[in-house]
Design a protein around this motif. Structure first.
Motif, PDB file in Angstrom:
ATOM      1  N   CYS A   4       0.752  -1.097   0.092  1.00 33.11           N
ATOM      2  CA  CYS A   4      -0.319   0.520   0.299  1.00 33.11           C
ATOM      3  C   CYS A   4       1.105   1.312  -0.027  1.00 33.11           C
ATOM      4  O   CYS A   4       0.374   1.975  -0.675  1.00 33.11           O
ATOM      5  CB  CYS A   4      -1.394  -0.008   1.180  1.00 33.11           C
ATOM      6  N   GLU A   5       2.286   1.738   0.903  1.00 35.57           N
ATOM      7  CA  GLU A   5       2.636   2.501   0.430  1.00 35.57           C
ATOM      8  C   GLU A   5       3.785   2.549  -0.691  1.00 35.57           C
ATOM      9  O   GLU A   5       3.208   3.905  -1.206  1.00 35.57           O
ATOM     10  CB  GLU A   5       4.035   2.151   2.072  1.00 35.57           C
ATOM     11  N   VAL A   6       4.097   1.465  -1.196  1.00 32.63           N
ATOM     12  CA  VAL A   6       4.275   1.577  -2.569  1.00 32.63           C
ATOM     13  C   VAL A   6       3.650   2.218  -3.187  1.00 32.63           C
ATOM     14  O   VAL A   6       3.686   3.613  -4.304  1.00 32.63           O
ATOM     15  CB  VAL A   6       5.329   0.103  -3.581  1.00 32.63           C
ATOM     16  N   ILE A   7       2.473   1.824  -3.150  1.00 32.70           N
ATOM     17  CA  ILE A   7       1.177   2.701  -4.184  1.00 32.70           C
ATOM     18  C   ILE A   7       1.055   3.987  -4.052  1.00 32.70           C
ATOM     19  O   ILE A   7       1.330   4.838  -4.937  1.00 32.70           O
ATOM     20  CB  ILE A   7       0.003   1.381  -4.142  1.00 32.70           C
ATOM     21  N   GLN A   8       1.309   4.376  -2.910  1.00 30.77           N
ATOM     22  CA  GLN A   8       0.431   5.249  -2.188  1.00 30.77           C
ATOM     23  C   GLN A   8       1.755   6.626  -2.404  1.00 30.77           C
ATOM     24  O   GLN A   8       1.598   7.682  -2.905  1.00 30.77           O
ATOM     25  CB  GLN A   8      -0.125   5.873  -0.877  1.00 30.77           C
ATOM     26  N   ALA A  21      -3.884   6.740  -4.365  1.00 31.69           N
ATOM     27  CA  ALA A  21      -3.208   7.058  -4.695  1.00 31.69           C
ATOM     28  C   ALA A  21      -3.431   7.457  -5.957  1.00 31.69           C
ATOM     29  O   ALA A  21      -2.700   8.709  -6.547  1.00 31.69           O
ATOM     30  CB  ALA A  21      -1.909   5.745  -5.220  1.00 31.69           C
ATOM     31  N   ALA A  22      -4.283   7.729  -6.544  1.00 33.43           N
ATOM     32  CA  ALA A  22      -5.000   8.086  -7.744  1.00 33.43           C
ATOM     33  C   ALA A  22      -5.837  10.020  -7.625  1.00 33.43           C
ATOM     34  O   ALA A  22      -5.009  10.871  -8.378  1.00 33.43           O
ATOM     35  CB  ALA A  22      -6.229   7.673  -9.081  1.00 33.43           C
ATOM     36  N   ALA A  23      -6.162   9.788  -6.016  1.00 33.89           N
ATOM     37  CA  ALA A  23      -6.398  11.204  -5.686  1.00 33.89           C
ATOM     38  C   ALA A  23      -5.839  12.463  -4.621  1.00 33.89           C
ATOM     39  O   ALA A  23      -6.133  12.730  -4.582  1.00 33.89           O
ATOM     40  CB  ALA A  23      -7.906  10.651  -4.958  1.00 33.89           C
ATOM     41  N   PHE A  24      -5.626  11.348  -4.127  1.00 30.48           N
ATOM     42  CA  PHE A  24      -4.437  12.744  -3.045  1.00 30.48           C
ATOM     43  C   PHE A  24      -2.629  12.649  -2.947  1.00 30.48           C
ATOM     44  O   PHE A  24      -1.880  11.627  -4.021  1.00 30.48           O
ATOM     45  CB  PHE A  24      -4.735  12.036  -1.128  1.00 30.48           C
ATOM     46  N   GLU A  25      -2.145  13.712  -2.628  1.00 32.75           N
ATOM     47  CA  GLU A  25      -0.651  13.392  -2.940  1.00 32.75           C
ATOM     48  C   GLU A  25      -0.117  12.890  -1.764  1.00 32.75           C
ATOM     49  O   GLU A  25      -1.153  12.700  -0.428  1.00 32.75           O
ATOM     50  CB  GLU A  25      -0.355  14.800  -2.350  1.00 32.75           C
ATOM     51  N   PRO A  26       0.502  12.322  -2.155  1.00 29.76           N
ATOM     52  CA  PRO A  26       1.540  11.293  -0.827  1.00 29.76           C
ATOM     53  C   PRO A  26       2.123  12.106   0.605  1.00 29.76           C
ATOM     54  O   PRO A  26       1.162  11.015   1.480  1.00 29.76           O
ATOM     55  CB  PRO A  26       2.707  11.173  -1.561  1.00 29.76           C
ATOM     56  N   SER A  27       1.300  13.297   0.413  1.00 23.67           N
ATOM     57  CA  SER A  27       1.874  14.008   1.532  1.00 23.67           C
ATOM     58  C   SER A  27       0.591  14.243   2.295  1.00 23.67           C
ATOM     59  O   SER A  27       0.852  14.981   3.710  1.00 23.67           O
ATOM     60  CB  SER A  27       2.766  15.286   1.676  1.00 23.67           C
ATOM     61  N   ALA A  28      -0.440  14.011   2.009  1.00 16.42           N
ATOM     62  CA  ALA A  28      -2.071  13.947   2.549  1.00 16.42           C
ATOM     63  C   ALA A  28      -1.998  13.048   3.335  1.00 16.42           C
ATOM     64  O   ALA A  28      -1.838  11.935   3.547  1.00 16.42           O
ATOM     65  CB  ALA A  28      -2.884  13.576   1.358  1.00 16.42           C
TER      66      ALA A  28
END
Length: 245
Positions: free
Chosen positions: A25-29, A128-135
């Motif tokens: 999941c972390e890799v996806i995000q 991953a599609a909708a949010f920035e990684p830092s969100a």
């Protein structure tokens, strides 16, 4: 002793699977290859004729950038899997026709934090599609079940409950979402939320426009009548900005 050793081995395998899943999941995000900037289908957005082509062109570009609908984001199998997991909660509830802030008619809702492994992977793709990684995201997904006759009145989601970006999976039925500028009703557009699509709302679309899911009496897209059936939305949100407190 053999039984104890076997149990420890099984527990170790389970821990490894959980760890691998979390890493996945972390890799996806976080991966730069993740679809963080998927462009929505412009054919699913219809600007009202009252919004003239030469009027507020920058605002038009902004709202089209900030309101995206991505068709066929999930498969039929993923839809069935998500519905199977939430139905056990929803079937215990009855449809309500008096919302606490008078925004929704004919609905039932719940929240869910823990999902099975398959559905967790699907929701990782949404994030991953909708949010920035830092969100920083709210830990619970909001599950909103609209009855066939249900609808959502025009509103802007309260900033004290969620941050900049809202992302929703649409299950079971197509629906029409209308966005209308808070100060100028002539600046409006309709979004066709197709079954199994993902909509992403942020920025100008989130703050300057209200949004509504049209009732079947009003529901049309580009002049064609669209009858909404029962519709379930699974919605992920950012945490509220601290300043909004």
């Amino acid at each position: 002793m053999r039984m104890i050793t076997l149990n420890i081995f099984q527990m170790s395998k389970k821990i490894i699977r959980i760890g691998q899943f979390r890493c996945f999941c972390e890799v996806i995000q976080r991966s730069s290859d993740a679809p963080q900037k998927i462009i929505g289908d412009p054919n699913l957005i219809d600007i009202h004729p009252s919004w003239r082509q030469d009027e507020d062109e920058d605002l038009r570009k902004q709202v089209l950038r900030d309101m995206r609908v991505i068709p066929n984001f999930i498969t039929e199998e993923e839809e069935v899997s998500l519905l199977t997991e939430v139905e056990s909660q929803l079937k215990k509830l009855r449809y309500e026709f008096d919302h606490w802030d008078n925004a929704i008619v004919g609905y039932r809702e719940t929240e869910r934090k823990a999902w099975n492994e398959r559905n967790s992977v699907t929701l990782c793709r949404v994030r991953a599609a909708a949010f920035e990684p830092s969100a920083h995201l709210l830990p619970h997904a909001h599950v909103l079940d609209l009855a066939p006759a249900g609808y959502i009145k025009p509103h802007v989601d309260a900033v004290r409950f969620c941050g900049d970006t809202i992302a929703g999976l649409c299950l079971l039925s197509d629906a029409v979402m209308r966005l209308m500028h808070e100060l100028r009703a002539d600046l409006a557009l309709d979004a066709l939320l197709q079954r199994r699509s993902l909509y992403i709302m942020s920025g100008v679309a989130r703050y300057d426009f209200n949004h509504a899911v049209l009732s079947n009496e009003e529901s049309k897209f580009r002049g064609a009548k669209l009858i909404k059936k029962r519709r379930v939305a699974i919605i992920c949100r950012e945490q509220p900005n601290k300043e909004s407190d």
